[in-house]
Design an enzyme around this catalytic site. Structure first.
Site, short mmCIF file in Angstrom:
data_model
loop_
_atom_site.label_atom_id
_atom_site.label_comp_id
_atom_site.label_asym_id
_atom_site.label_seq_id
_atom_site.Cartn_x
_atom_site.Cartn_y
_atom_site.Cartn_z
N SER A 17 0.80 -1.22 0.00
CA SER A 17 0.00 0.00 0.00
C SER A 17 0.83 1.27 0.00
O SER A 17 0.28 2.38 -0.09
CB SER A 17 -0.95 0.01 1.21
OG SER A 17 -0.22 0.00 2.43
N SER A 18 2.15 1.14 0.09
CA SER A 18 2.99 2.35 0.08
C SER A 18 4.42 1.97 -0.31
O SER A 18 4.78 0.79 -0.37
CB SER A 18 3.00 3.03 1.46
OG SER A 18 3.62 2.19 2.43
N ARG A 44 -5.21 2.83 4.11
CA ARG A 44 -4.06 2.92 3.21
C ARG A 44 -4.26 2.04 1.98
O ARG A 44 -3.82 2.39 0.89
CB ARG A 44 -2.79 2.53 3.96
CG ARG A 44 -2.36 3.57 4.99
CD ARG A 44 -1.20 3.11 5.82
NE ARG A 44 0.01 2.92 5.02
CZ ARG A 44 1.16 2.48 5.52
NH1 ARG A 44 1.24 2.18 6.82
NH2 ARG A 44 2.22 2.35 4.76
N ASP A 64 -2.87 -8.75 8.94
CA ASP A 64 -1.73 -8.50 9.82
C ASP A 64 -0.88 -9.77 9.78
O ASP A 64 -1.28 -10.80 10.34
CB ASP A 64 -2.22 -8.22 11.24
CG ASP A 64 -1.08 -7.89 12.21
OD1 ASP A 64 0.09 -8.14 11.86
OD2 ASP A 64 -1.37 -7.40 13.32
N SER A 138 15.25 -7.29 3.01
CA SER A 138 16.06 -7.17 4.23
C SER A 138 16.55 -5.73 4.32
O SER A 138 15.75 -4.81 4.39
CB SER A 138 17.18 -8.21 4.23
OG SER A 138 18.04 -8.04 3.12
N THR A 185 11.32 6.59 1.40
CA THR A 185 9.97 6.07 1.62
C THR A 185 9.41 6.66 2.92
O THR A 185 10.15 7.23 3.72
CB THR A 185 9.98 4.53 1.74
OG1 THR A 185 10.68 4.16 2.93
CG2 THR A 185 10.64 3.89 0.52
#
Length: 245
Positions: A17-18, A44, A64, A138, A185
């Site tokens: 979502s981002s 979001r 989640d 990572s 970000t």
């Protein structure tokens, strides 16, 4: 040579979502893939759908990944998948000097960047095609740790160990990770707050590449790992030369 087709592929992006995940979703949709982006926040996810133009091949799922029952439910209908990607990370409160680290914040990093990826593999691998892949993110902190970053460095290193082990256990499904450097970000809001731009500018001056990364840089690397059928158990470093300085 085995060709891994993206057009028509079904891809799940957790954390889509981002940031990096959203950039990857945009790229894969443009190539003709069917993409499901998953994340904890319905708001979001709705914003991401609008950003992607409510694309007809886009779906969203609230999940989640630190909760096993929710990860299991994500795959319960048994739809076939070609690729799973996770860019999810909860680092809020984790960038602290050792005396100030709260265990709850450290646990959130472990749950989102290690247990979550483990659960995605546990419940998702059975739904992947033999030519499929799982790709994680990572980070350069595993190689160039800094003060305040001990928890994130340790979890990144642990995730990379998981990649190598799963590449053996889940073969022929390919398991890889991208290790980003500093990327512009929203996560930086949790790391340095209002000092985000000054911090990124200072790092850009140090890096051999002369700039920090953009989400599209990481999306490009993940796209390579998805599409290259002879790459597995690999950590692909996309960090502008950060490990050199």
């Amino acid at each position: 040579m085995t060709t891994i087709r993206i057009e028509g592929a079904k891809v799940l992006i957790v954390g889509g979502s981002s940031g990096m995940g959203l950039a990857l979703a945009m790229r894969l949709l443009a190539e003709g893939a069917s993409v499901t982006i998953a994340g904890r926040s319905r708001e979001r996810l709705a914003a991401a759908r609008r950003h992607l133009g409510d694309h007809p091949k886009l779906a969203t799922r609230a999940v989640d990944i630190t909760r096993e029952e929710e990860v299991a439910a994500l795959f319960q209908h048994g739809e076939p998948l070609d690729h799973i990607v996770s860019t999810a990370a909860d680092v809020e409160g984790a960038y602290q000097l050792l005396p100030s680290i709260e265990l709850a914040a450290a646990q959130r990093v472990v749950e989102s960047k290690f247990y979550g990826p483990l659960l995605l593999a546990k419940h998702g691998a059975a739904h992947l095609s033999p030519l499929g892949s799982i790709t994680y993110t990572s980070g350069v902190a595993a190689y160039r740790p800094a003060a305040r970053g001990s928890v994130v460095a340790a979890v990144n290193a642990a995730l990379e160990g998981l990649v190598r082990a799963l590449a053996v256990e889940l073969a022929p499904i390919r398991i890889n990770a991208v290790s980003p450097g500093w990327v512009d970000t929203p996560i930086w809001g949790f790391v340095v707050g209002d000092a985000k731009q000054a911090t990124l500018d200072a790092m850009a001056e140090r890096l051999p590449a002369g700039r920090v990364g953009q989400p599209e840089d990481i999306a490009d690397a993940i796209r390579f790992l998805i599409g290259n059928g002879f790459t597995t158990g690999t950590i692909l470093h996309v960090e502008g030369g950060h490990r050199l300085v």
